[in-house]
Design a protein around this motif. Structure first.
Motif, PDB file in Angstrom:
ATOM      1  N   TYR A   1       0.841  -1.207   0.000  1.00 10.03           N
ATOM      2  CA  TYR A   1       0.000   0.000   0.000  1.00 10.03           C
ATOM      3  C   TYR A   1       0.874   1.253   0.000  1.00 10.03           C
ATOM      4  O   TYR A   1       1.980   1.238   0.523  1.00 10.03           O
ATOM      5  CB  TYR A   1      -0.928   0.004   1.224  1.00 10.03           C
ATOM      6  CG  TYR A   1      -1.980  -1.078   1.151  1.00 10.03           C
ATOM      7  CD1 TYR A   1      -3.222  -0.824   0.613  1.00 10.03           C
ATOM      8  CD2 TYR A   1      -1.704  -2.373   1.580  1.00 10.03           C
ATOM      9  CE1 TYR A   1      -4.189  -1.823   0.518  1.00 10.03           C
ATOM     10  CE2 TYR A   1      -2.658  -3.375   1.488  1.00 10.03           C
ATOM     11  CZ  TYR A   1      -3.891  -3.093   0.954  1.00 10.03           C
ATOM     12  OH  TYR A   1      -4.833  -4.088   0.850  1.00 10.03           O
TER      13      TYR A   1
ATOM     14  N   ILE B   1     -10.783   1.009   2.800  1.00 12.63           N
ATOM     15  CA  ILE B   1     -11.922   1.931   2.758  1.00 12.63           C
ATOM     16  C   ILE B   1     -13.016   1.313   1.900  1.00 12.63           C
ATOM     17  O   ILE B   1     -12.826   1.095   0.711  1.00 12.63           O
ATOM     18  CB  ILE B   1     -11.479   3.269   2.126  1.00 12.63           C
ATOM     19  CG1 ILE B   1     -10.262   3.799   2.851  1.00 12.63           C
ATOM     20  CG2 ILE B   1     -12.608   4.256   2.060  1.00 12.63           C
ATOM     21  CD1 ILE B   1     -10.519   4.593   4.062  1.00 12.63           C
ATOM     22  N   ASN B   2     -14.158   1.014   2.494  1.00 10.97           N
ATOM     23  CA  ASN B   2     -15.217   0.300   1.755  1.00 10.97           C
ATOM     24  C   ASN B   2     -16.213   1.228   1.055  1.00 10.97           C
ATOM     25  O   ASN B   2     -17.294   0.793   0.671  1.00 10.97           O
ATOM     26  CB  ASN B   2     -16.006  -0.609   2.706  1.00 10.97           C
ATOM     27  CG  ASN B   2     -15.144  -1.660   3.372  1.00 10.97           C
ATOM     28  OD1 ASN B   2     -15.304  -1.916   4.557  1.00 10.97           O
ATOM     29  ND2 ASN B   2     -14.241  -2.258   2.632  1.00 10.97           N
TER      30      ASN B   2
ATOM     31  N   CYS C   1     -14.769  -5.336  -4.318  1.00  9.80           N
ATOM     32  CA  CYS C   1     -16.180  -4.978  -4.568  1.00  9.80           C
ATOM     33  C   CYS C   1     -16.812  -4.258  -3.396  1.00  9.80           C
ATOM     34  O   CYS C   1     -17.958  -3.832  -3.464  1.00  9.80           O
ATOM     35  CB  CYS C   1     -16.987  -6.217  -4.917  1.00  9.80           C
ATOM     36  SG  CYS C   1     -17.146  -7.367  -3.527  1.00  9.80           S
TER      37      CYS C   1
ATOM     38  N   GLU D   1     -21.310  -1.952  -6.433  1.00  6.04           N
ATOM     39  CA  GLU D   1     -20.779  -2.082  -7.793  1.00  6.04           C
ATOM     40  C   GLU D   1     -21.242  -3.396  -8.434  1.00  6.04           C
ATOM     41  O   GLU D   1     -21.597  -3.449  -9.618  1.00  6.04           O
ATOM     42  CB  GLU D   1     -19.255  -2.041  -7.707  1.00  6.04           C
ATOM     43  CG  GLU D   1     -18.536  -2.328  -8.982  1.00  6.04           C
ATOM     44  CD  GLU D   1     -17.024  -2.242  -8.778  1.00  6.04           C
ATOM     45  OE1 GLU D   1     -16.518  -1.130  -8.591  1.00  6.04           O
ATOM     46  OE2 GLU D   1     -16.369  -3.296  -8.802  1.00  6.04           O
TER      47      GLU D   1
ATOM     48  N   ASP E   1     -13.277  -9.354  -2.342  1.00  2.00           N
ATOM     49  CA  ASP E   1     -12.663  -8.254  -1.609  1.00  2.00           C
ATOM     50  C   ASP E   1     -11.763  -8.878  -0.541  1.00  2.00           C
ATOM     51  O   ASP E   1     -11.990 -10.011  -0.113  1.00  2.00           O
ATOM     52  CB  ASP E   1     -13.740  -7.377  -0.949  1.00  2.00           C
ATOM     53  CG  ASP E   1     -13.201  -6.001  -0.576  1.00  2.00           C
ATOM     54  OD1 ASP E   1     -13.524  -5.032  -1.278  1.00  2.00           O
ATOM     55  OD2 ASP E   1     -12.429  -5.900   0.404  1.00  2.00           O
TER      56      ASP E   1
ATOM     57  N   ASP F   1     -11.565  -7.762   2.385  1.00  2.00           N
ATOM     58  CA  ASP F   1     -12.187  -7.488   3.670  1.00  2.00           C
ATOM     59  C   ASP F   1     -13.400  -8.416   3.880  1.00  2.00           C
ATOM     60  O   ASP F   1     -14.426  -8.274   3.214  1.00  2.00           O
ATOM     61  CB  ASP F   1     -12.617  -6.006   3.663  1.00  2.00           C
ATOM     62  CG  ASP F   1     -13.206  -5.571   4.976  1.00  2.00           C
ATOM     63  OD1 ASP F   1     -13.554  -6.438   5.789  1.00  2.00           O
ATOM     64  OD2 ASP F   1     -13.326  -4.354   5.176  1.00  2.00           O
TER      65      ASP F   1
ATOM     66  N   THR G   1      -3.094  -8.880  -3.994  1.00  2.00           N
ATOM     67  CA  THR G   1      -1.636  -8.936  -4.070  1.00  2.00           C
ATOM     68  C   THR G   1      -1.109 -10.332  -3.758  1.00  2.00           C
ATOM     69  O   THR G   1       0.078 -10.587  -3.927  1.00  2.00           O
ATOM     70  CB  THR G   1      -0.962  -7.943  -3.093  1.00  2.00           C
ATOM     71  OG1 THR G   1      -1.406  -8.258  -1.770  1.00  2.00           O
ATOM     72  CG2 THR G   1      -1.302  -6.514  -3.419  1.00  2.00           C
TER      73      THR G   1
ATOM     74  N   ASN H   1     -11.283   1.996  -8.083  1.00  2.00           N
ATOM     75  CA  ASN H   1     -10.929   2.668  -6.834  1.00  2.00           C
ATOM     76  C   ASN H   1     -10.272   1.720  -5.839  1.00  2.00           C
ATOM     77  O   ASN H   1     -10.560   1.742  -4.652  1.00  2.00           O
ATOM     78  CB  ASN H   1     -12.174   3.328  -6.222  1.00  2.00           C
ATOM     79  CG  ASN H   1     -12.861   4.223  -7.237  1.00  2.00           C
ATOM     80  OD1 ASN H   1     -12.249   5.157  -7.748  1.00  2.00           O
ATOM     81  ND2 ASN H   1     -14.096   3.907  -7.592  1.00  2.00           N
ATOM     82  N   VAL H   2      -9.440   0.857  -6.366  1.00  2.00           N
ATOM     83  CA  VAL H   2      -8.680  -0.069  -5.519  1.00  2.00           C
ATOM     84  C   VAL H   2      -7.187   0.113  -5.796  1.00  2.00           C
ATOM     85  O   VAL H   2      -6.391   0.343  -4.882  1.00  2.00           O
ATOM     86  CB  VAL H   2      -9.082  -1.540  -5.794  1.00  2.00           C
ATOM     87  CG1 VAL H   2      -8.316  -2.483  -4.870  1.00  2.00           C
ATOM     88  CG2 VAL H   2     -10.585  -1.739  -5.632  1.00  2.00           C
TER      89      VAL H   2
HETATM   90  C1  LIG Z   1     -12.975   2.331  -2.216  1.00  2.00           C
HETATM   91  S1  LIG Z   1     -13.453   0.662  -2.253  1.00  2.00           S
HETATM   92  C2  LIG Z   1     -13.927   0.451  -3.924  1.00  2.00           C
HETATM   93  C3  LIG Z   1     -15.294  -0.164  -4.038  1.00  2.00           C
HETATM   94  C4  LIG Z   1     -15.833  -0.272  -5.448  1.00  2.00           C
HETATM   95  N1  LIG Z   1     -14.933  -0.989  -6.323  1.00  2.00           N
HETATM   96  C5  LIG Z   1     -16.143   1.088  -6.025  1.00  2.00           C
HETATM   97  O1  LIG Z   1     -15.366   1.626  -6.802  1.00  2.00           O
HETATM   98  O2  LIG Z   1     -17.186   1.629  -5.666  1.00  2.00           O
HETATM   99  C6  LIG Z   1     -11.873  -0.178  -2.168  1.00  2.00           C
HETATM  100  C7  LIG Z   1     -12.014  -1.646  -1.808  1.00  2.00           C
HETATM  101  O3  LIG Z   1     -10.767  -2.293  -2.086  1.00  2.00           O
HETATM  102  C8  LIG Z   1     -10.603  -3.313  -1.125  1.00  2.00           C
HETATM  103  N2  LIG Z   1      -9.192  -3.728  -1.064  1.00  2.00           N
HETATM  104  C9  LIG Z   1      -8.158  -3.084  -0.464  1.00  2.00           C
HETATM  105  N3  LIG Z   1      -7.054  -3.818  -0.557  1.00  2.00           N
HETATM  106  C10 LIG Z   1      -7.378  -4.952  -1.240  1.00  2.00           C
HETATM  107  C11 LIG Z   1      -6.657  -6.116  -1.638  1.00  2.00           C
HETATM  108  N4  LIG Z   1      -5.356  -6.259  -1.343  1.00  2.00           N
HETATM  109  N5  LIG Z   1      -7.306  -7.083  -2.315  1.00  2.00           N
HETATM  110  C12 LIG Z   1      -8.639  -6.948  -2.603  1.00  2.00           C
HETATM  111  N6  LIG Z   1      -9.374  -5.883  -2.241  1.00  2.00           N
HETATM  112  C13 LIG Z   1      -8.753  -4.890  -1.564  1.00  2.00           C
HETATM  113  C14 LIG Z   1     -11.085  -2.663   0.157  1.00  2.00           C
HETATM  114  O4  LIG Z   1     -11.409  -3.609   1.155  1.00  2.00           O
HETATM  115  C15 LIG Z   1     -12.293  -1.881  -0.333  1.00  2.00           C
HETATM  116  O5  LIG Z   1     -13.482  -2.604  -0.163  1.00  2.00           O
END
Ligand SMILES: C[S@@+](CC[C@H](N)C(=O)[O-])C[C@H]1O[C@@H](n2cnc3c(N)ncnc32)[C@H](O)[C@@H]1O
Length: 409
Positions: A28, A72-73, A112, A117, A144, A146, A200, A215-216
């Motif tokens: 990150y 961030i969800n 997700c 989404e 996800d 989380d 990852t 947004n990931v």
């Molecule tokens: C801001 S949300 C995006 C939600 C949706 N895709 C949208 O654009 O509305 C980011 C999501 O990425 C997930 N995330 C963060 N690190 C991740 C990882 N290493 N593998 C999978 N998901 C991850 C978080 O848990 C979170 O739910």
């Protein structure tokens, strides 16, 4: 290396999380991570990272709170509406047009969050295909990292404020109003497989037509992004599409993906990726790091192949089995002793041989699909779709043939 004390303590915290708590946050972006951690530490009046490690050790529930701060969800239905309009008018019709009427459409929403989404996309697909065809053809993965987010996404229940982005007609058509809130249609939901998946670390899905990762990526540093993109490259079909978030762009990341629409953040994968392309993904890497990166990328590919949810194997031009993944070994009861044996003598070889001649198999220069092939073995009958993909080197010399077996039920 002599890092300032604050940075040393921060690294020690990341080490502690990775090695003692099984939670690797090293990919990150540092600045974002530090900002979030500082925020959390202020809330609980902890001043240094060192003290925060102690706090984590003494408060078993703190790790969950910390992860909530990092993952961030935030999401919403039809977030960035213009992108959805573009998908509905340009991309989804292209995917549908490229397929036979009964061919599956495979979708993956990675990261997700709470499901908005996923259900937005399910609505788009149901509107484009019709409900009946959606139920027959759509294979939908929603993942996800989380676990709590996945639970909520599966629950599919949203309050008045959360459904505000949905047009009234779609809300009425696809949601049931209950005491707990608006619940997404149970039957359409049954086609969606939710799962906990770390972008990852875990092997990607495969044969995907439409991959949403919005947004990931922006939370990851360049190296982690590059490694995730290699996984996405692997996950997508050659004609598949990758959709990113509004503030994410891959313009500098060619040649892994090429934009279809920069404005709408839709990409397709560039083909014929070579080793040097992987190396060029991150030009800052020096030779040694580049080699490490290559080894890592190759490891990812091998792991992804080995742990793919679909049975896959490859045969050499001389007709002998070169490799079979875990699923193929389990399905066909193959053992290491079967490697290098003539394919035609093995169970999958007999199965393929029952539909096409092995001459056709080895002679074909283009991918082929055998649909719904009946296979009776080990006291049961299955129906399999078999995807046959010749693999060539740069001079178009045949290196081997990859076969993927998918249960067509
Ligand atoms: C801001 S949300 C995006 C939600 C949706 N895709 C949208 O654009 O509305 C980011 C999501 O990425 C997930 N995330 C963060 N690190 C991740 C990882 N290493 N593998 C999978 N998901 C991850 C978080 O848990 C979170 O739910």
């Amino acid at each position: 290396m002599n890092l300032p004390q604050g940075e040393r303590e921060f690294e020690a915290l990341l080490d502690y999380l990775k090695h003692e708590r099984g939670c690797d946050l090293s990919g990150y972006k540092r600045t974002t991570l530090e900002r979030r951690l500082q925020h959390r530490m202020q809330e609980i009046n902890v001043v240094s990272y060192q003290d925060y490690i102690q706090y984590l050790q003494n408060h078993s529930e703190e790790l969950k709170t910390l992860l909530d701060t990092v993952f961030i969800n935030v999401s919403s239905f039809f977030r960035d509406r213009d992108i959805w309009d573009y998908l509905a008018s340009s991309i989804i019709p292209r995917i549908i047009a490229s397929k036979e009427l009964d061919e599956p459409i495979r979708v993956w929403s990675a990261g997700c969050a709470l499901g908005q989404e996923v259900y937005s996309l399910a609505i788009l697909l149901a509107e484009a295909l019709g409900i009946e065809s959606y139920l027959e053809r759509v294979q939908f993965y929603a993942t996800d990292v989380d676990e709590d987010a996945i639970k909520q996404a599966r629950f599919a229940t949203y309050n008045d404020r959360e459904v505000m982005g949905l047009p009234r007609d779609l809300l009425d058509k696809y949601f049931e109003q209950t005491e707990q809130g608006y619940v997404f249609d149970r039957i359409l939901r049954s086609k969606i497989v939710f799962g906990c998946h770390n972008l990852t670390q875990d092997a990607p899905m495969s044969q995907i037509d439409l991959l949403f990762c919005r947004n990931v990526l922006m939370y990851f540093d360049k190296e982690a992004q590059a490694s995730i993109l290699v996984r996405f490259h692997f996950a997508l079909k050659n004609l598949g599409f990758l959709v990113l978030g509004k503030s994410e762009t891959l313009i500098n990341r060619r040649p892994t993906f090429n934009p279809i629409s920069v404005e709408h953040h839709v990409y397709k994968k560039s083909l014929n990726l070579e080793l040097k392309d992987y190396l060029s993904i991150n030009p800052k890497l020096n030779q040694k790091q580049a080699l490490d990166a290559t080894t890592r990328q190759i490891h990812i590919w091998q792991t992804a192949y080995q742990t793919s949810p679909f049975a896959q194997l490859a045969i050499a031009p001389n007709g002998r089995l070169v490799v079979a993944n875990e699923r193929a070994n389990a399905l066909f009861k193959l053992t290491p002793n079967d490697l290098n044996r003539p394919f035609k003598e093995l169970e999958p070889g007999k199965l393929v041989g029952s539909s096409i001649s092995l001459k056709t198999l080895y002679g074909g220069r283009s991918p082929m699909t055998l649909k719904n092939i009946e296979w009776s073995a080990y006291k049961e009958t299955k129906y399999l779709d078999i995807f046959i993909t010749p693999v060539f080197d740069r001079e178009r010399r045949l290196l081997g043939i990859n076969l993927t077996f998918i249960d067509s039920g």
